[in-house]
Design a protein around this motif. Structure first.
Motif, short mmCIF file in Angstrom:
data_model
loop_
_atom_site.label_atom_id
_atom_site.label_comp_id
_atom_site.label_asym_id
_atom_site.label_seq_id
_atom_site.Cartn_x
_atom_site.Cartn_y
_atom_site.Cartn_z
N ARG A 66 0.86 -1.18 0.00
CA ARG A 66 0.00 0.00 0.00
C ARG A 66 0.89 1.23 0.00
N LEU A 67 0.46 2.31 -0.64
CA LEU A 67 1.25 3.53 -0.71
C LEU A 67 1.27 4.31 0.60
N LYS A 68 0.16 4.28 1.33
CA LYS A 68 0.05 5.07 2.54
C LYS A 68 -0.60 4.24 3.63
N GLY A 69 0.20 3.74 4.56
CA GLY A 69 -0.35 2.95 5.66
C GLY A 69 -1.14 1.75 5.18
N ASN A 70 -2.38 1.63 5.64
CA ASN A 70 -3.25 0.53 5.24
C ASN A 70 -4.35 1.03 4.30
N SER A 71 -4.05 2.08 3.53
CA SER A 71 -5.03 2.67 2.62
C SER A 71 -5.31 1.74 1.44
N GLY A 72 -6.28 2.09 0.63
CA GLY A 72 -6.65 1.26 -0.50
C GLY A 72 -5.70 1.33 -1.67
N LEU A 73 -5.02 2.45 -1.87
CA LEU A 73 -4.16 2.63 -3.04
C LEU A 73 -2.83 1.93 -2.84
N GLY A 74 -2.43 1.12 -3.85
CA GLY A 74 -1.18 0.39 -3.73
C GLY A 74 -0.57 0.08 -5.09
N TYR A 75 0.49 -0.72 -5.05
CA TYR A 75 1.20 -1.09 -6.28
C TYR A 75 1.70 -2.52 -6.15
N ARG A 76 2.04 -3.09 -7.30
CA ARG A 76 2.63 -4.42 -7.36
C ARG A 76 3.73 -4.40 -8.40
N ILE A 77 4.85 -5.01 -8.09
CA ILE A 77 5.95 -5.16 -9.03
C ILE A 77 6.46 -6.58 -8.90
N GLY A 78 6.91 -7.16 -9.98
CA GLY A 78 7.36 -8.54 -9.92
C GLY A 78 8.36 -8.86 -11.01
N ILE A 79 8.79 -10.10 -11.00
CA ILE A 79 9.66 -10.61 -12.05
C ILE A 79 9.30 -12.08 -12.24
N GLY A 80 9.37 -12.54 -13.47
CA GLY A 80 8.99 -13.92 -13.71
C GLY A 80 9.52 -14.46 -15.01
N PHE A 81 9.33 -15.74 -15.20
CA PHE A 81 9.77 -16.46 -16.38
C PHE A 81 8.54 -17.00 -17.11
N SER A 82 8.56 -16.90 -18.42
CA SER A 82 7.45 -17.45 -19.20
C SER A 82 7.98 -18.41 -20.25
N TYR A 83 7.18 -19.44 -20.51
CA TYR A 83 7.51 -20.43 -21.53
C TYR A 83 6.20 -20.89 -22.17
N ASP A 84 6.19 -20.97 -23.48
CA ASP A 84 5.00 -21.45 -24.19
C ASP A 84 5.45 -22.21 -25.43
N ASP A 85 4.95 -23.40 -25.60
CA ASP A 85 5.21 -24.22 -26.79
C ASP A 85 3.90 -24.28 -27.57
N ASN A 86 3.75 -23.39 -28.54
CA ASN A 86 2.52 -23.22 -29.29
C ASN A 86 2.60 -24.02 -30.59
N SER A 87 1.65 -24.88 -30.83
CA SER A 87 1.72 -25.72 -32.03
C SER A 87 0.43 -25.66 -32.86
N ASN A 88 -0.16 -24.45 -33.00
CA ASN A 88 -1.32 -24.35 -33.89
C ASN A 88 -0.85 -23.86 -35.25
N LEU A 89 -1.45 -22.87 -35.86
CA LEU A 89 -1.11 -22.44 -37.21
C LEU A 89 0.38 -22.11 -37.36
N PHE A 90 0.94 -21.40 -36.40
CA PHE A 90 2.36 -21.07 -36.40
C PHE A 90 3.03 -21.88 -35.29
N ASP A 91 3.98 -22.71 -35.63
CA ASP A 91 4.69 -23.53 -34.64
C ASP A 91 5.74 -22.66 -33.97
N GLU A 92 5.48 -22.24 -32.72
CA GLU A 92 6.37 -21.31 -32.03
C GLU A 92 6.73 -21.83 -30.65
N ASN A 93 7.93 -21.53 -30.24
CA ASN A 93 8.41 -21.79 -28.90
C ASN A 93 8.83 -20.44 -28.33
N ILE A 94 8.16 -19.98 -27.28
CA ILE A 94 8.40 -18.65 -26.73
C ILE A 94 8.95 -18.79 -25.31
#
Length: 99
Positions: free
Chosen positions: A38-66
Motif C-alpha cells: 500500500r502507498l500510505k499505511g493501510n489505505s486502498g491505493l497500492g502497487y505491485r511489481i514482480g519478475i517472472g519467467f514465461s515459456y510457451d510451446d505453441n503448435s497451432n497455425l504457427f509452430d512457435e516456442n516462446i
C-alpha cells in the motif's frame, strides 16, 4: 488462463501492509514472484511489481516456442471492509522474449 497464487509471507510494519507472493500461470505466464504494498499505511491505493519467467510451446497455425523474462507493473486499489476486499487495478508487463 488460470491464475494460481501462493503467498509466501505477509507482514505488517508500521501499519503498512506488504506482501510477497509466488504466482503460477498468472501475469508472468509460467512462474513469478511479486511484491505488493500500500502507498500510505493501510489505505486502498497500492502497487505491485514482480519478475517472472514465461515459456510457451505453441503448435497451432504457427509452430512457435516462446521463452522470456517479464516484469509486471501494476497500480491497484482495494475496496471493501476489513475482512472482504475487491482489488481493481491497471498494469502492464514489460519483458524480453525469444520466439
Amino acid at each position: 488462463m488460470t491464475d494460481l497464487g501462493l503467498t509466501v509471507t505477509s507482514m505488517m510494519a508500521q501499519q503498512k501492509v506488504k506482501n510477497i507472493s509466488v504466482e503460477l500461470f498468472g501475469a508472468q505466464n509460467t512462474i513469478g514472484i511479486n511484491y505488493d504494498s500500500r502507498l500510505k499505511g493501510n489505505s486502498g491505493l497500492g502497487y505491485r511489481i514482480g519478475i517472472g519467467f514465461s515459456y510457451d510451446d505453441n503448435s497451432n497455425l504457427f509452430d512457435e516456442n516462446i521463452k522470456g523474462v517479464g516484469m509486471p507493473l501494476e497500480m491497484n486499489y482495494l475496496l471493501g471492509n476489513k475482512h472482504n476486499k475487491l482489488e481493481i487495478g491497471i498494469g502492464t508487463s514489460l519483458g524480453f522474449y525469444h520466439v
